[in-house]
Motif scaffolding. Structure first.
Motif, mmCIF file in Angstrom:
data_model
loop_
_atom_site.group_PDB
_atom_site.id
_atom_site.type_symbol
_atom_site.label_atom_id
_atom_site.label_comp_id
_atom_site.label_asym_id
_atom_site.label_seq_id
_atom_site.Cartn_x
_atom_site.Cartn_y
_atom_site.Cartn_z
ATOM 1 N N ARG A 73 5.302 16.851 12.091
ATOM 2 C CA ARG A 73 5.085 15.619 11.316
ATOM 3 C C ARG A 73 5.594 15.742 9.880
ATOM 4 N NH1 ARG A 73 -0.934 15.345 13.153
ATOM 5 N NH2 ARG A 73 -0.602 14.895 15.341
ATOM 6 N N ARG A 74 5.521 16.945 9.327
ATOM 7 C CA ARG A 74 5.978 17.147 7.945
ATOM 8 C C ARG A 74 7.460 16.807 7.799
ATOM 9 N NH1 ARG A 74 2.552 18.934 4.716
ATOM 10 N NH2 ARG A 74 0.766 20.137 5.403
ATOM 11 N N LEU A 85 2.085 -3.091 6.535
ATOM 12 C CA LEU A 85 1.780 -2.567 5.198
ATOM 13 C C LEU A 85 0.382 -3.027 4.826
ATOM 14 C CD1 LEU A 85 5.168 -3.600 3.594
ATOM 15 C CD2 LEU A 85 4.408 -1.239 3.820
ATOM 16 N N TYR A 86 -0.148 -2.437 3.783
ATOM 17 C CA TYR A 86 -1.450 -2.874 3.285
ATOM 18 C C TYR A 86 -1.206 -4.003 2.282
ATOM 19 C CZ TYR A 86 -2.819 1.429 5.506
ATOM 20 O OH TYR A 86 -3.012 2.418 6.438
ATOM 21 N N LEU A 89 -2.396 -3.985 -1.369
ATOM 22 C CA LEU A 89 -1.867 -2.956 -2.274
ATOM 23 C C LEU A 89 -0.466 -3.362 -2.717
ATOM 24 C CD1 LEU A 89 -2.871 0.428 -0.588
ATOM 25 C CD2 LEU A 89 -4.227 -1.046 -2.049
ATOM 26 N N GLU A 93 1.940 1.275 -4.541
ATOM 27 C CA GLU A 93 0.711 1.895 -4.019
ATOM 28 C C GLU A 93 0.855 2.225 -2.535
ATOM 29 O OE1 GLU A 93 -2.566 -0.121 -7.047
ATOM 30 O OE2 GLU A 93 -1.969 -1.171 -5.214
ATOM 31 N N TYR A 97 0.693 6.081 -1.358
ATOM 32 C CA TYR A 97 -0.362 6.502 -0.425
ATOM 33 C C TYR A 97 0.221 7.416 0.651
ATOM 34 C CZ TYR A 97 -3.961 6.002 3.239
ATOM 35 O OH TYR A 97 -4.910 6.240 4.213
ATOM 36 N N PHE A 98 1.348 6.996 1.213
ATOM 37 C CA PHE A 98 1.943 7.826 2.268
ATOM 38 C C PHE A 98 2.509 9.128 1.706
ATOM 39 C CE2 PHE A 98 1.103 4.179 4.717
ATOM 40 C CZ PHE A 98 0.985 4.634 6.017
ATOM 41 N N GLN A 100 1.166 10.786 -0.695
ATOM 42 C CA GLN A 100 -0.012 11.664 -0.848
ATOM 43 C C GLN A 100 -0.462 12.220 0.497
ATOM 44 O OE1 GLN A 100 -2.704 9.027 -2.823
ATOM 45 N NE2 GLN A 100 -1.677 9.228 -4.778
ATOM 46 N N LEU A 101 -0.360 11.385 1.551
ATOM 47 C CA LEU A 101 -0.745 11.873 2.883
ATOM 48 C C LEU A 101 0.168 13.016 3.320
ATOM 49 C CD1 LEU A 101 -1.500 8.540 4.805
ATOM 50 C CD2 LEU A 101 -3.148 10.264 4.091
ATOM 51 N N TRP A 102 1.413 13.001 2.824
ATOM 52 C CA TRP A 102 2.337 14.082 3.173
ATOM 53 C C TRP A 102 2.188 15.279 2.228
ATOM 54 C CZ3 TRP A 102 3.319 10.062 6.278
ATOM 55 C CH2 TRP A 102 3.915 10.331 7.509
ATOM 56 N N GLY A 103 1.217 15.190 1.354
ATOM 57 C CA GLY A 103 0.887 16.338 0.502
ATOM 58 C C GLY A 103 1.810 16.526 -0.683
ATOM 59 N N ILE A 104 2.544 15.477 -1.059
ATOM 60 C CA ILE A 104 3.465 15.618 -2.187
ATOM 61 C C ILE A 104 2.696 15.415 -3.495
ATOM 62 C CG2 ILE A 104 5.635 14.774 -3.170
ATOM 63 C CD1 ILE A 104 6.195 13.545 -0.454
ATOM 64 N N ARG A 106 1.832 14.256 -7.342
ATOM 65 C CA ARG A 106 1.906 12.915 -7.949
ATOM 66 C C ARG A 106 3.229 12.668 -8.677
ATOM 67 N NH1 ARG A 106 -2.432 9.280 -8.826
ATOM 68 N NH2 ARG A 106 -3.797 10.712 -7.764
ATOM 69 N N ARG A 145 8.615 3.824 2.368
ATOM 70 C CA ARG A 145 7.455 4.611 2.764
ATOM 71 C C ARG A 145 7.855 5.693 3.779
ATOM 72 N NH1 ARG A 145 3.220 1.158 5.944
ATOM 73 N NH2 ARG A 145 4.959 1.110 7.374
#
Lengths: 239, 395
Positions: A73-74, A85-86, A89, A93, A97-98, A100-104, A106, A145
Motif C-alpha cells: 500500500r505504501r 471526497l469529503y 473539507l 484538507e 488527510y491522505f 498523513q495517512l501515508w505517514g508523510i 507535514r 490525493r
C-alpha cells in the motif's frame, strides 16, 4: 513493476477473475480493457489490497499482496471509478488527510500539495470546500490525493469518465508526466482513443479471463487497423 | 495499531463533524435544548410540587356554598392561602370548573359550633384532574387543623389540657434526597441513555456514508491497520455520544438551578451532588458511549445505503425507552442485583442511584466492569466487520 500471476477471485459461485497474468513495467502505461463487469475493477482492487485473491499472487515492486499488503500500500496510489471526497473539507484538507495517512510529515505534504495543485491548476481553489466544486475539479483533487505520497505505481480506474475535454486533458497530461518520471501505471478505460494514445501495453479481460495482451500496434496488426474494431472482435461483439 | 494513525483519523472526523450542521444541531444543540424545554414547561408546575407535596405559594381555588354560615371558616381558609369564591351552588361551580374544589357549609354552621354542637362539611372535587389527590390531601389537612383549633378552644374553656387528647406527637424527618433530586433521578437516566444512543448519524456517516460517497475504499488502501482506522472512527462516535450526555446533564442542573433561583426557592443546595456521585455519572456516560458507539458502527457498516442504516438504527434508538419501562415494572423500584450485569440497564440503574445521592460501590464496580467488557467486545465485533469483504462490498 507490478507482476500479476494466475490471479483469481470468486464471489460465491461467480468467478469474477479467472487465472489472469500480466506484467506492468516502470515507465509504462498498462491499459486494462474490458466490457462492464469483465473483472477490471476487481483486478485493480486486488492489486490495491482492498480485496484478497482466492488464487494466484501479485507482486508490487517485489512485495507480495498476500504476504506484505501493508508495504504494498505504501507504494501504490489508487484512483477508483467512483472516487469520492469529503465535501465539507477543503481541497487541501482532503489531500493533506491522505498524505498523513501515508505517514508523510507535514512539511513534505504541504510542499507536495502546493506542487500538485499548481500542476493541476487547483492553486486558486485549494482552500474552498470541495462540495462546491464541479465534477472536473473534484476529479483533479482525487488525482492529487492519489499521488500526494509520490507512489511508485498508480492504479487509475476510468479516471476520465464523465469529464469535460479540458479536465480529461489535464488528467491524461498528468499520466504522461508520471510515466516519463518512471512510474508504473495501470489504467482502465472504455475510451479506445485514450487507450491508443496513452498505453504502451494493453490486456483485454472478458468474463474474468485474459483474452489478449500486447502492444496496441501488435493487436491492431493481428485483427484490425482500428483499435476499437480490434477490441470488439476480441470480445465477440462484432464478427 | 499506531496511536498516530488513530489520531489522524480521529482529528479528520471531528473536523468534518464540526462543519456538519446536523452534528451541531443533533449532537450539541438539541440535547440541552430539549432538556431545558422539558424543564421550563413540564416542570414549571411539577418541580415546586416535588419539593414539598404542595408548596405554600400554590393557590387552590375553592367554591364555597353557604359562606355566610361560616365566616370564621372562610377567614381561616383565606389565611391558609386558599382562593375562596362564594357561590350559590357548589355542584354547579364544580361542574363549570369555576374552582378545583367545592365546599358546602350547612345552615347555622357557625352557631352550632359556637353552641358546642357538631356539624359536617361536604367537599367535592374532580378526581380525574392531574394532581387532584395531593391537593385534596392539603385541603383535608387544613380543614382538620380548623377542627382541631375548635377542639383546643373548647377544652381550654373547660380547663382541660389539650394534650390530653393527643398524648403522642409524631414528628417526621425526611432523610432522603430532596424532592427535586428524587424527581430528576426519575428522568435524567433515561434522557442520558436516549441522547447517548441518538448520535446515529455520526456512526452512519463514517461507515455506510463513506461507502456511499466512495471514500471508504480509498481509506482501505492506506497503509494503516484496520484497527487504527476503526478506533479513530469509533472514538469520534464516542465523543459525540459523551458530549450529548454531558451537555444534557449540564442543562438539567443549570436549568433547574436557574428555575429555582427565579422562584426564590431555598432548595438550590439540594441540586449539589456529592463529588463521587457526580464523577460516577460522568464516567458512566463515557462507558455507555463506548458500548453504544461500537454497536452503532457494527450495525451501520453492512448497510447498502445511508437510508437502510438509519432505518436499522432507529429501532436501536428505541431500546433505551423499552429498557426503562422494564425497570419501572419492578415493584417499588427494587431491582434485583443481577440487573447490574446487563449493559445499558445497569447504566440506567446506577445513574438513578447516584442522582438520588446513594453510592453503592458494588453496583458501581459491576456496572463499570460490565460496560467496559461489553464495549471491548462490541469494538472487536466492529473491527472484525471492517475486515469482512462481504460486509465492505455488499451488493
Amino acid at each position: 513493476m507490478i507482476q500479476v500471476t494466475a490471479l483469481s477471485k470468486r464471489f460465491g459461485n461467480r468467478t469474477a477473475v479467472n487465472a489472469i497474468s500480466f506484467q506492468a513495467r516502470p515507465g509504462e502505461i498498462f491499459g486494462l480493457l474490458g466490457e462492464n463487469g469483465a473483472g477490471k475493477t476487481t483486478t485493480l482492487r486486488m492489486i490495491a489490497t482492498v480485496l484478497s485473491p482466492d488464487d494466484g499472487d501479485i507482486s508490487v515492486y517485489g512485495r507480495s499482496v498476500r504476504q506484505d499488503p501493508h508495504e504494498v500500500r505504501r507504494h501504490l496510489g489508487f484512483l477508483t471509478a467512483d472516487a469520492g471526497l469529503y465535501n465539507r473539507l477543503s481541497a487541501k484538507e482532503n489531500v493533506e488527510y491522505f498524505g498523513q495517512l501515508w505517514g508523510i510529515d507535514r512539511n513534505t505534504i504541504r510542499r507536495r500539495t502546493t506542487e500538485i495543485f499548481a500542476m493541476l491548476q487547483l492553486d486558486n481553489v485549494g482552500d474552498r470546500p470541495v462540495g462546491t466544486f464541479s465534477k472536473g475539479m473534484k476529479q483533479k483533487v482525487c488525482l492529487a490525493r492519489t499521488f500526494v505520497h509520490d507512489p511508485l505505481a498508480l492504479l487509475l480506474d476510468e479516471p476520465c469518465n464523465g469529464l469535460d475535454v479540458s479536465s480529461a486533458n489535464a488528467v491524461t497530461d498528468f499520466m504522461i508526466r508520471e510515466k516519463q518520471a518512471g512510474k508504473t501505471i495501470i489504467f482502465s478505460s472504455h475510451n479506445m482513443g485514450e487507450v491508443e494514445k496513452l498505453c504502451n501495453q494493453v490486456a483485454i479481460i472478458h468474463h474474468g479471463g485474459l483474452i489478449a495482451q500486447g502492444s496496441v500496434e501488435a493487436l491492431k496488426g493481428n485483427y484490425s487497423a482500428r483499435f476499437e474494431d480490434t477490441f470488439l472482435r476480441l470480445v465477440g461483439a462484432k464478427a | 495499531m499506531k496511536l498516530r494513525d488513530v489520531w489522524v483519523v480521529f482529528r479528520k472526523e471531528v473536523l468534518d463533524n464540526l462543519r456538519d450542521r446536523r452534528y451541531l444541531f443533533y449532537t450539541l444543540a438539541l440535547p440541552p435544548l430539549a432538556v431545558l424545554l422539558v424543564l421550563f414547561t413540564a416542570t414549571m408546575e411539577i418541580a415546586p410540587r416535588a419539593i414539598d407535596t404542595v408548596a405554600s405559594d400554590v393557590r387552590i381555588s375553592i367554591a364555597v356554598e353557604g359562606a355566610a354560615e361560616g365566616p370564621s371558616l372562610v377567614t381561616f381558609l383565606k389565611q391558609e392561602a386558599f382562593e375562596v369564591i362564594a357561590v350559590e351552588s357548589a355542584e354547579d361551580a364544580l361542574s363549570s370548573r369555576l374552582a378545583q374544589f367545592s365546599l358546602t357549609i350547612p345552615p347555622r354552621f357557625e352557631n352550632t359550633i359556637r353552641e358546642q354542637g357538631a356539624s359536617s362539611l361536604s367537599v367535592r372535587y374532580n378526581n380525574d384532574e392531574p394532581g387532584s389527590a395531593a391537593l385534596r390531601q392539603h385541603l383535608v389537612s387544613t380543614l382538620d387543623r380548623y377542627a382541631e383549633d375548635i377542639v383546643v378552644a373548647r377544652l381550654r374553656e373547660r380547663g382541660v389540657d389539650p394534650t390530653l387528647l393527643k398524648p403522642v406527637k409524631i414528628q417526621i424527618y425526611p432523610v432522603g434526597v430532596a424532592g427535586t433530586m428524587s424527581y430528576l433521578a426519575g428522568i435524567i437516566p433515561l434522557f442520558l441513555v436516549m441522547w447517548g444512543a441518538s448520535n446515529i448519524h455520526v456512526a452512519v456517516d463514517q461507515t455506510v456514508g463513506e461507502k456511499e460517497h466512495g471514500t471508504l475504499e480509498l481509506l482501505l488502501t492506506a497503509p494503516i491497520s484496520r484497527l487504527s482506522l476503526v478506533v479513530g472512527k469509533y472514538l469520534t462516535v464516542v465523543l459525540a455520544s459523551v458530549l450529548s450526555q454531558w451537555l444534557c446533564l449540564a442543562a438539567f442542573f443549570l436549568g433547574l438551578a436557574a428555575q429555582l433561583q427565579l422562584a426564590d426557592e431555598p432548595t438550590t443546595a439540594a441540586l449539589i451532588l456529592p463529588l463521587p456521585n457526580l464523577l460516577g455519572v460522568l464516567a458512566g456516560a463515557i462507558l455507555l458511549a463506548a458500548f453504544l458507539a461500537a454497536v452503532q458502527i457494527s450495525l451501520s457498516l453492512p448497510a447498502k445505503s445511508v437510508r437502510e442504516a438509519q432505518a436499522l438504527q432507529a429501532a436501536f434508538a428505541l431500546a433505551p425507552i423499552l429498557l426503562w419501562m422494564l425497570i419501572q415494572t419492578f415493584p417499588h423500584g427494587r431491582v434485583p442485583f443481577y440487573m447490574f450485569f446487563v449493559p445499558v440497564i445497569n447504566n440506567l440503574l446506577l445513574n438513578r442511584e447516584l442522582l438520588m445521592g446513594m453510592f453503592t460501590p458494588a453496583n458501581m464496580l459491576v456496572t463499570f466492569l460490565m460496560c467496559a467488557l461489553a464495549a471491548a467486545l462490541a469494538l472487536r465485533w466492529a473491527t472484525h466487520r471492517f475486515n469482512q469483504e462481504s460486509v465492505l462490498f455488499r451488493q
